[in-house]
Design an enzyme around this catalytic site. Structure first.
Site, PDB file in Angstrom:
ATOM      1  CG  PHE A  15     -70.672  11.385  27.686  1.00  0.00           C
ATOM      2  CD1 PHE A  15     -69.440  11.880  27.273  1.00  0.00           C
ATOM      3  CD2 PHE A  15     -70.791  10.023  27.919  1.00  0.00           C
ATOM      4  CE1 PHE A  15     -68.361  11.026  27.070  1.00  0.00           C
ATOM      5  CE2 PHE A  15     -69.716   9.159  27.719  1.00  0.00           C
ATOM      6  CZ  PHE A  15     -68.496   9.666  27.298  1.00  0.00           C
ATOM      7  N   GLY A  41     -79.865   4.796  28.157  1.00  0.00           N
ATOM      8  CA  GLY A  41     -78.487   5.287  28.120  1.00  0.00           C
ATOM      9  C   GLY A  41     -78.011   5.721  29.488  1.00  0.00           C
ATOM     10  CG  ASP A  66     -76.173   1.631  29.004  1.00  0.00           C
ATOM     11  OD1 ASP A  66     -75.567   0.783  28.330  1.00  0.00           O
ATOM     12  OD2 ASP A  66     -75.916   2.841  28.974  1.00  0.00           O
ATOM     13  CG  ASP A 135     -78.135  10.736  26.691  1.00  0.00           C
ATOM     14  OD1 ASP A 135     -77.675  11.054  25.579  1.00  0.00           O
ATOM     15  OD2 ASP A 135     -77.554  10.998  27.767  1.00  0.00           O
ATOM     16  CG  HIS A 138     -76.007   9.509  19.740  1.00  0.00           C
ATOM     17  ND1 HIS A 138     -77.082   9.259  20.570  1.00  0.00           N
ATOM     18  CD2 HIS A 138     -75.299  10.499  20.347  1.00  0.00           C
ATOM     19  CE1 HIS A 138     -77.014  10.064  21.618  1.00  0.00           C
ATOM     20  NE2 HIS A 138     -75.938  10.822  21.510  1.00  0.00           N
ATOM     21  CG  ASP A 164     -76.233  13.911  22.825  1.00  0.00           C
ATOM     22  OD1 ASP A 164     -75.506  14.822  23.265  1.00  0.00           O
ATOM     23  OD2 ASP A 164     -76.355  12.806  23.399  1.00  0.00           O
TER      24      ASP A 164
HETATM   25  N1  SAH Z   1     -76.784   9.442  29.926  1.00  0.00           N
HETATM   26  C1  SAH Z   1     -75.353   9.166  30.031  1.00  0.00           C
HETATM   27  C2  SAH Z   1     -74.642   9.017  28.686  1.00  0.00           C
HETATM   28  C3  SAH Z   1     -75.152   7.900  27.840  1.00  0.00           C
HETATM   29  S1  SAH Z   1     -73.983   7.394  26.613  1.00  0.00           S
HETATM   30  C4  SAH Z   1     -74.680  10.207  30.919  1.00  0.00           C
HETATM   31  O1  SAH Z   1     -75.362  10.992  31.572  1.00  0.00           O
HETATM   32  O2  SAH Z   1     -73.453  10.225  31.000  1.00  0.00           O
HETATM   33  C5  SAH Z   1     -74.948   6.261  25.682  1.00  0.00           C
HETATM   34  C6  SAH Z   1     -75.184   4.931  26.368  1.00  0.00           C
HETATM   35  O3  SAH Z   1     -76.153   4.224  25.591  1.00  0.00           O
HETATM   36  C7  SAH Z   1     -73.976   4.004  26.450  1.00  0.00           C
HETATM   37  O4  SAH Z   1     -73.700   3.697  27.794  1.00  0.00           O
HETATM   38  C8  SAH Z   1     -74.388   2.749  25.664  1.00  0.00           C
HETATM   39  O5  SAH Z   1     -73.964   1.518  26.260  1.00  0.00           O
HETATM   40  C9  SAH Z   1     -75.881   2.847  25.669  1.00  0.00           C
HETATM   41  N2  SAH Z   1     -76.529   2.179  24.540  1.00  0.00           N
HETATM   42  C10 SAH Z   1     -76.211   2.299  23.221  1.00  0.00           C
HETATM   43  N3  SAH Z   1     -77.030   1.540  22.475  1.00  0.00           N
HETATM   44  C11 SAH Z   1     -77.889   0.927  23.340  1.00  0.00           C
HETATM   45  C12 SAH Z   1     -78.970  -0.001  23.172  1.00  0.00           C
HETATM   46  N4  SAH Z   1     -79.309  -0.444  21.963  1.00  0.00           N
HETATM   47  N5  SAH Z   1     -79.618  -0.442  24.268  1.00  0.00           N
HETATM   48  C13 SAH Z   1     -79.250  -0.012  25.499  1.00  0.00           C
HETATM   49  N6  SAH Z   1     -78.245   0.867  25.726  1.00  0.00           N
HETATM   50  C14 SAH Z   1     -77.568   1.324  24.659  1.00  0.00           C
HETATM   51 MG    MG Z   2     -76.093  12.382  25.453  1.00  0.00          MG
END
Ligand code: SAH
Ligand code: MG
Length: 208
Positions: A15, A41, A66, A135, A138, A164
């Site tokens: 993403f 993320g 992540d 990232d 959310h 975002d």
């Molecule tokens: N940067 C990525 C997109 C990230 S999507 C790209 O370039 O495609 C958001 C990610 O955050 C997901 O993989 C999810 O597993 C992670 N995430 C959500 N909550 C989290 C948390 N509390 N600790 C660690 N990772 C988390």
């Molecule tokens: Mg994002």
């Protein structure tokens, strides 16, 4: 940015649109590089290639965090679920794809994956950071924990990058926008650049 890495990022699952990814790379070119950087993320490593390209150019290290179990919207039955990214029990598992993506890009040793929950790692983390890229989840809880747990580790002049960030709620959820506003209101950060939903701030003063 290295053409091969740019292509690898384009092909990676995830993403991070190319224009925002290149802005992320360019932020890395200006971030303090005497300290490591972190990304919250990883998902499958798409943004980590853009930021890892800069980390490699600058001779620093990017820790990419992540739990690899996906955010709410990635769960089975939700809008962004990808059936390729599940383990044998049917749970979301993006770690194998992340490792493959980073290895195939030749970024092992530059991008170091940490399979952990951000809110558990942030409070015990000790190293000062030159760049923090948020990232991750959310939800208000996740975004707040990412900001509170990681922004204080930034050195003066360090960059806080948030993805975002949508001013208009019609464009997307608010928590990333709320932590962006909070960072500016704290007086500790100044806005440096914006590319669509990507915001680059720098830590201008001590204290939050
Ligand atoms: N940067 C990525 C997109 C990230 S999507 C790209 O370039 O495609 C958001 C990610 O955050 C997901 O993989 C999810 O597993 C992670 N995430 C959500 N909550 C989290 C948390 N509390 N600790 C660690 N990772 C988390
Ligand atoms: Mg994002």
């Amino acid at each position: 940015m290295d053409e091969r890495l740019r292509r690898a990022a384009g092909e990676a699952i995830g993403f991070m649109p190319e224009d925002e990814g290149v802005a992320l790379y360019e932020a890395g070119l200006e971030a303090p590089a005497e300290h490591p950087w972190i990304e919250i993320g990883s998902y499958c490593g798409k943004s980590a290639i853009f930021l890892g390209a800069a980390a490699r150019d600058r001779g620093t290290t990017l820790f990419s965090i992540d739990h690899h179990r996906g955010s709410e919207e990635h769960q089975p039955g939700e809008g962004y679920h990808d059936p390729r990214l599940t383990d044998e029990a049917g749970r979301v598992d993006t770690l194998p794809e992340f490792r493959r993506t980073i290895s195939n890009a030749g970024l092992d040793g530059v991008v170091l994956g940490l399979a952990a929950r951000s809110e558990e790692l942030g409070p015990v983390w000790r190293a000062s950071l030159g760049l923090v890229f948020i990232d991750g989840g959310h939800s208000a809880e996740a975004a707040t924990a990412d900001y509170e747990g990681w922004a204080p580790h930034l050195v003066p002049g360090g960059l806080l990058v948030i993805h975002d960030v949508f001013e208009d709620p019609a464009d997307g959820g608010r928590p990333p926008f709320e932590i962006y506003e909070r960072a500016l209101a704290s007086g500790a950060f100044r806005e440096r650049s914006r590319t669509r939903s990507l915001r680059v701030l720098d830590r201008s003063a001590d204290g939050f």
